[in-house]
Structures are given as structure tokens and as C-alpha cells.
Design a protein around this motif. Structure first.
Motif, PDB file in Angstrom:
ATOM      1  N   LEU A   1       0.830  -1.200   0.000  1.00  0.00           N
ATOM      2  CA  LEU A   1       0.000   0.000   0.000  1.00  0.00           C
ATOM      3  C   LEU A   1       0.868   1.254   0.000  1.00  0.00           C
ATOM      4  O   LEU A   1       0.540   2.259  -0.628  1.00  0.00           O
ATOM      5  CB  LEU A   1      -0.923  -0.012   1.223  1.00  0.00           C
ATOM      6  CG  LEU A   1      -1.914   1.134   1.354  1.00  0.00           C
ATOM      7  CD1 LEU A   1      -2.936   1.109   0.224  1.00  0.00           C
ATOM      8  CD2 LEU A   1      -2.612   1.083   2.713  1.00  0.00           C
ATOM      9  N   SER A   2       2.003   1.194   0.672  1.00  0.00           N
ATOM     10  CA  SER A   2       2.874   2.360   0.843  1.00  0.00           C
ATOM     11  C   SER A   2       3.587   2.780  -0.439  1.00  0.00           C
ATOM     12  O   SER A   2       4.272   3.804  -0.459  1.00  0.00           O
ATOM     13  CB  SER A   2       3.916   2.076   1.926  1.00  0.00           C
ATOM     14  OG  SER A   2       4.687   0.924   1.592  1.00  0.00           O
ATOM     15  N   GLU A   3       3.452   2.011  -1.519  1.00  0.00           N
ATOM     16  CA  GLU A   3       4.089   2.409  -2.776  1.00  0.00           C
ATOM     17  C   GLU A   3       3.547   3.738  -3.287  1.00  0.00           C
ATOM     18  O   GLU A   3       4.213   4.455  -4.033  1.00  0.00           O
ATOM     19  CB  GLU A   3       3.886   1.333  -3.843  1.00  0.00           C
ATOM     20  CG  GLU A   3       4.814   0.152  -3.695  1.00  0.00           C
ATOM     21  CD  GLU A   3       4.772  -0.772  -4.897  1.00  0.00           C
ATOM     22  OE1 GLU A   3       4.402  -0.303  -5.990  1.00  0.00           O
ATOM     23  OE2 GLU A   3       5.109  -1.951  -4.735  1.00  0.00           O
ATOM     24  N   TYR A   4       2.319   4.045  -2.909  1.00  0.00           N
ATOM     25  CA  TYR A   4       1.707   5.321  -3.284  1.00  0.00           C
ATOM     26  C   TYR A   4       1.280   6.038  -2.020  1.00  0.00           C
ATOM     27  O   TYR A   4       0.649   5.462  -1.143  1.00  0.00           O
ATOM     28  CB  TYR A   4       0.482   5.109  -4.167  1.00  0.00           C
ATOM     29  CG  TYR A   4       0.781   4.562  -5.534  1.00  0.00           C
ATOM     30  CD1 TYR A   4       1.429   5.333  -6.489  1.00  0.00           C
ATOM     31  CD2 TYR A   4       0.393   3.283  -5.886  1.00  0.00           C
ATOM     32  CE1 TYR A   4       1.691   4.832  -7.759  1.00  0.00           C
ATOM     33  CE2 TYR A   4       0.653   2.770  -7.150  1.00  0.00           C
ATOM     34  CZ  TYR A   4       1.299   3.556  -8.078  1.00  0.00           C
ATOM     35  OH  TYR A   4       1.565   3.053  -9.325  1.00  0.00           O
ATOM     36  N   GLY A   5       1.577   7.317  -1.933  1.00  0.00           N
ATOM     37  CA  GLY A   5       1.089   8.110  -0.820  1.00  0.00           C
ATOM     38  C   GLY A   5       1.941   7.978   0.430  1.00  0.00           C
ATOM     39  O   GLY A   5       2.994   7.351   0.451  1.00  0.00           O
ATOM     40  N   THR A   6       1.459   8.563   1.506  1.00  0.00           N
ATOM     41  CA  THR A   6       2.158   8.566   2.787  1.00  0.00           C
ATOM     42  C   THR A   6       2.109   7.187   3.417  1.00  0.00           C
ATOM     43  O   THR A   6       1.098   6.497   3.356  1.00  0.00           O
ATOM     44  CB  THR A   6       1.500   9.586   3.733  1.00  0.00           C
ATOM     45  OG1 THR A   6       1.469  10.864   3.100  1.00  0.00           O
ATOM     46  CG2 THR A   6       2.265   9.675   5.053  1.00  0.00           C
TER      47      THR A   6
ATOM     48  N   TYR B   1      -4.081 -19.790  -4.280  1.00  0.00           N
ATOM     49  CA  TYR B   1      -4.028 -19.211  -2.941  1.00  0.00           C
ATOM     50  C   TYR B   1      -2.963 -18.107  -2.929  1.00  0.00           C
ATOM     51  O   TYR B   1      -1.792 -18.365  -3.231  1.00  0.00           O
ATOM     52  CB  TYR B   1      -3.685 -20.272  -1.903  1.00  0.00           C
ATOM     53  CG  TYR B   1      -4.787 -21.295  -1.713  1.00  0.00           C
ATOM     54  CD1 TYR B   1      -5.707 -21.170  -0.676  1.00  0.00           C
ATOM     55  CD2 TYR B   1      -4.908 -22.383  -2.578  1.00  0.00           C
ATOM     56  CE1 TYR B   1      -6.721 -22.105  -0.496  1.00  0.00           C
ATOM     57  CE2 TYR B   1      -5.915 -23.316  -2.412  1.00  0.00           C
ATOM     58  CZ  TYR B   1      -6.817 -23.172  -1.368  1.00  0.00           C
ATOM     59  OH  TYR B   1      -7.826 -24.099  -1.212  1.00  0.00           O
ATOM     60  N   MET B   2      -3.386 -16.911  -2.607  1.00  0.00           N
ATOM     61  CA  MET B   2      -2.491 -15.765  -2.525  1.00  0.00           C
ATOM     62  C   MET B   2      -2.256 -15.423  -1.053  1.00  0.00           C
ATOM     63  O   MET B   2      -3.173 -14.988  -0.359  1.00  0.00           O
ATOM     64  CB  MET B   2      -3.091 -14.563  -3.249  1.00  0.00           C
ATOM     65  CG  MET B   2      -3.202 -14.735  -4.746  1.00  0.00           C
ATOM     66  SD  MET B   2      -1.568 -14.734  -5.509  1.00  0.00           S
ATOM     67  CE  MET B   2      -2.009 -14.544  -7.241  1.00  0.00           C
ATOM     68  N   LYS B   3      -1.047 -15.633  -0.584  1.00  0.00           N
ATOM     69  CA  LYS B   3      -0.731 -15.349   0.826  1.00  0.00           C
ATOM     70  C   LYS B   3      -0.256 -13.904   0.939  1.00  0.00           C
ATOM     71  O   LYS B   3       0.774 -13.546   0.367  1.00  0.00           O
ATOM     72  CB  LYS B   3       0.338 -16.305   1.336  1.00  0.00           C
ATOM     73  CG  LYS B   3       0.612 -16.149   2.830  1.00  0.00           C
ATOM     74  CD  LYS B   3       1.510 -17.249   3.341  1.00  0.00           C
ATOM     75  CE  LYS B   3       1.802 -17.076   4.821  1.00  0.00           C
ATOM     76  NZ  LYS B   3       0.589 -17.087   5.660  1.00  0.00           N
ATOM     77  N   PRO B   4      -0.968 -13.070   1.663  1.00  0.00           N
ATOM     78  CA  PRO B   4      -0.607 -11.642   1.758  1.00  0.00           C
ATOM     79  C   PRO B   4       0.402 -11.372   2.863  1.00  0.00           C
ATOM     80  O   PRO B   4       0.709 -12.233   3.690  1.00  0.00           O
ATOM     81  CB  PRO B   4      -1.950 -10.991   2.088  1.00  0.00           C
ATOM     82  CG  PRO B   4      -2.656 -12.030   2.897  1.00  0.00           C
ATOM     83  CD  PRO B   4      -2.233 -13.364   2.340  1.00  0.00           C
ATOM     84  N   GLU B   5       0.885 -10.145   2.864  1.00  0.00           N
ATOM     85  CA  GLU B   5       1.717  -9.618   3.942  1.00  0.00           C
ATOM     86  C   GLU B   5       1.012  -8.406   4.543  1.00  0.00           C
ATOM     87  O   GLU B   5       0.189  -7.762   3.878  1.00  0.00           O
ATOM     88  CB  GLU B   5       3.083  -9.184   3.413  1.00  0.00           C
ATOM     89  CG  GLU B   5       3.906 -10.292   2.792  1.00  0.00           C
ATOM     90  CD  GLU B   5       5.225  -9.790   2.251  1.00  0.00           C
ATOM     91  OE1 GLU B   5       5.549  -8.608   2.522  1.00  0.00           O
ATOM     92  OE2 GLU B   5       5.918 -10.551   1.571  1.00  0.00           O
ATOM     93  N   ILE B   6       1.316  -8.108   5.784  1.00  0.00           N
ATOM     94  CA  ILE B   6       0.766  -6.903   6.406  1.00  0.00           C
ATOM     95  C   ILE B   6       1.185  -5.681   5.593  1.00  0.00           C
ATOM     96  O   ILE B   6       2.351  -5.545   5.216  1.00  0.00           O
ATOM     97  CB  ILE B   6       1.238  -6.780   7.861  1.00  0.00           C
ATOM     98  CG1 ILE B   6       0.596  -7.872   8.728  1.00  0.00           C
ATOM     99  CG2 ILE B   6       0.901  -5.407   8.436  1.00  0.00           C
ATOM    100  CD1 ILE B   6       1.089  -7.897  10.151  1.00  0.00           C
ATOM    101  N   GLY B   7       0.226  -4.827   5.293  1.00  0.00           N
ATOM    102  CA  GLY B   7       0.509  -3.627   4.519  1.00  0.00           C
ATOM    103  C   GLY B   7       0.404  -3.822   3.023  1.00  0.00           C
ATOM    104  O   GLY B   7       0.603  -2.875   2.264  1.00  0.00           O
ATOM    105  N   GLU B   8       0.072  -5.031   2.587  1.00  0.00           N
ATOM    106  CA  GLU B   8      -0.042  -5.301   1.165  1.00  0.00           C
ATOM    107  C   GLU B   8      -1.483  -5.085   0.698  1.00  0.00           C
ATOM    108  O   GLU B   8      -2.430  -5.244   1.464  1.00  0.00           O
ATOM    109  CB  GLU B   8       0.379  -6.739   0.871  1.00  0.00           C
ATOM    110  CG  GLU B   8       0.642  -7.018  -0.590  1.00  0.00           C
ATOM    111  CD  GLU B   8       1.332  -8.352  -0.813  1.00  0.00           C
ATOM    112  OE1 GLU B   8       1.984  -8.497  -1.858  1.00  0.00           O
ATOM    113  OE2 GLU B   8       1.216  -9.253   0.043  1.00  0.00           O
ATOM    114  N   VAL B   9      -1.634  -4.714  -0.559  1.00  0.00           N
ATOM    115  CA  VAL B   9      -2.963  -4.550  -1.153  1.00  0.00           C
ATOM    116  C   VAL B   9      -3.094  -5.529  -2.317  1.00  0.00           C
ATOM    117  O   VAL B   9      -2.171  -5.697  -3.116  1.00  0.00           O
ATOM    118  CB  VAL B   9      -3.199  -3.090  -1.615  1.00  0.00           C
ATOM    119  CG1 VAL B   9      -2.143  -2.617  -2.599  1.00  0.00           C
ATOM    120  CG2 VAL B   9      -4.591  -2.924  -2.196  1.00  0.00           C
ATOM    121  N   PHE B  10      -4.230  -6.213  -2.368  1.00  0.00           N
ATOM    122  CA  PHE B  10      -4.585  -7.111  -3.463  1.00  0.00           C
ATOM    123  C   PHE B  10      -5.732  -6.464  -4.237  1.00  0.00           C
ATOM    124  O   PHE B  10      -6.681  -5.944  -3.635  1.00  0.00           O
ATOM    125  CB  PHE B  10      -5.080  -8.462  -2.948  1.00  0.00           C
ATOM    126  CG  PHE B  10      -4.016  -9.386  -2.426  1.00  0.00           C
ATOM    127  CD1 PHE B  10      -2.672  -9.080  -2.506  1.00  0.00           C
ATOM    128  CD2 PHE B  10      -4.383 -10.596  -1.837  1.00  0.00           C
ATOM    129  CE1 PHE B  10      -1.700  -9.953  -2.027  1.00  0.00           C
ATOM    130  CE2 PHE B  10      -3.429 -11.477  -1.362  1.00  0.00           C
ATOM    131  CZ  PHE B  10      -2.077 -11.158  -1.450  1.00  0.00           C
TER     132      PHE B  10
END
Length: 206
Positions: A17-22, A168-177
Motif C-alpha cells: 500500500l505504501s508504494e503510493y502516498g504517505t 491461494y495468494m498469501k498476503p503480507e501486512i501492509g499489502e494490497v490485493f
């Protein structure tokens, strides 16, 4: 010589998510999610009446970005991710754009799950992940052709990734799908003792 190519590809987007914005303070986000859940009596009642495990604000709150500035920051970043995904999908948006339709919190306790579903009235849907204890599980995506394969044999074990019936897509905290809203998906049972927290959303074309 025979030629085989892949047609009608299903695209899937993932990024921090942090790739864009604050950069968003995740600890603050966790506190905000729990604070909203605690105060949202209408949402609690809906979850109880519908047998929904844990908590979701889906049926009760429509103004998260107004209530907490951290959600406004999140939406500002999501807008850019969605725009990038729409560009990859080669959508002809004409003089319109994809805009946020709704955004909601999900708090899934141990043993909770969200069965297979889709979002038929939106264009792009997605989730960003706030808390993911070990055992919380991945997002399960279903081949959109499955309902039309009535007489087809099962795929071989170890089939190529693009030929598998479920991914199955395993996410990480702070990631956006992100995915197109017609793609059927589900959240498998949370096998962890701690709660799994995510924020989901839909974008429409207008």
C-alpha cells in the motif's frame, strides 16, 4: 505445427500500500479498526443476526474516511493503485473514472471464514491487510470458468499455475490485493488464535 496460446487472461494485482502516498502507521490502523468495531452497535447487531463470525462494518458504516483520517490516507493511496491496475487492464474509461464505492473493516476470529462470493455491481475489488497472525490463511481465488466445466476431468496434481482451478495468494501486512470484481474468491478458515484484520473495498465506474 499446432499452436496453443492463452486467451482471456485473469489479471491479479498485488503491491505494498505504501508504494503510493504517505506510509500508514499500521499500529494506528489496528487501533482504529478495533475502536470502530467497538462503537458500531449496528454492525455488531448485523453480524449477530446474519451469523457472521467476528465483525464487519460492511452493512453499517459508509464513511470510514470521514471518521478517521488514517482511512482517508488509505483511500488516497488505493485510488492510485486502482488507477495503475485499470491501466494494465486496458480499460477504456472514456470521460469517466473508477471511484471508491464502499470500504469496510473485517475482523475475523479463530475459526471464522468468509465463503466464496463475488462483487457483481463493482468493477475492481480488493483488500489491504492490517493484522495477519500465523495460520490466518491466504486469499483463495477460483478459476472463473469452473461453473462451465461440467464434464471436464480434474486438473493434474502439480498442474501449471495458470491451469489450476484454485490459487491461494498469501498476503503480507501492509499489502494490497486487487482483482476484477467478477472473480470469485473466499477467505479460508482462520486457524490462528489471534484475529485477522483486513480492510476491503469496491470501485465503480462513473
Amino acid at each position: 505445427m499446432a499452436q496453443i496460446e492463452s486467451l482471456f487472461v485473469t489479471r491479479f494485482y498485488r503491491a505494498m500500500l505504501s508504494e503510493y502516498g504517505t506510509a500508514i502507521n499500521n499500529d494506528e490502523l489496528v487501533v482504529s479498526c478495533y475502536s470502530i468495531a467497538e462503537d458500531d452497535e449496528a454492525g455488531q447487531e448485523w453480524c449477530e443476526n446474519e451469523g457472521y463470525p467476528g465483525y464487519t462494518s460492511y452493512a453499517s458504516l459508509t464513511d470510514l474516511p470521514w471518521r478517521f483520517p488514517i482511512f482517508a490516507d488509505m483511500v488516497a493511496a488505493l485510488d492510485k493503485h486502482v488507477a495503475a491496475f485499470a491501466e494494465d487492464l486496458e480499460f477504456n474509461l472514456e470521460d469517466k473514472k473508477l471511484v471508491l464505492e464502499d470500504i469496510w473493516i473485517n475482523i475475523l476470529p479463530e475459526g471464522g471464514l468468509h465463503t466464496s462470493h463475488l462483487h457483481p455491481h463493482s468493477v475492481i475489488s480488493g483488500t489491504t491487510y492490517v493484522s495477519l497472525p500465523d495460520g490466518a490463511g491466504a486469499l483463495k481465488l477460483e478459476d472463473p470458468r469452473s461453473g462451465r466445466m461440467m464434464a471436464a476431468p480434474a486438473r493434474k496434481q502439480g498442474a501449471r499455475r495458470d491451469m489450476q482451478a484454485f490459487i491461494y495468494m498469501k498476503p503480507e501486512i501492509g499489502e494490497v490485493f486487487l482483482w476484477e470484481s467478477w472473480l470469485r474468491h473466499e477467505v479460508p478458515m482462520n486457524m490462528a488464535e489471534d484475529e485477522r484484520i483486513s480492510v476491503s473495498f469496491n470501485y465503480k465506474w462513473e
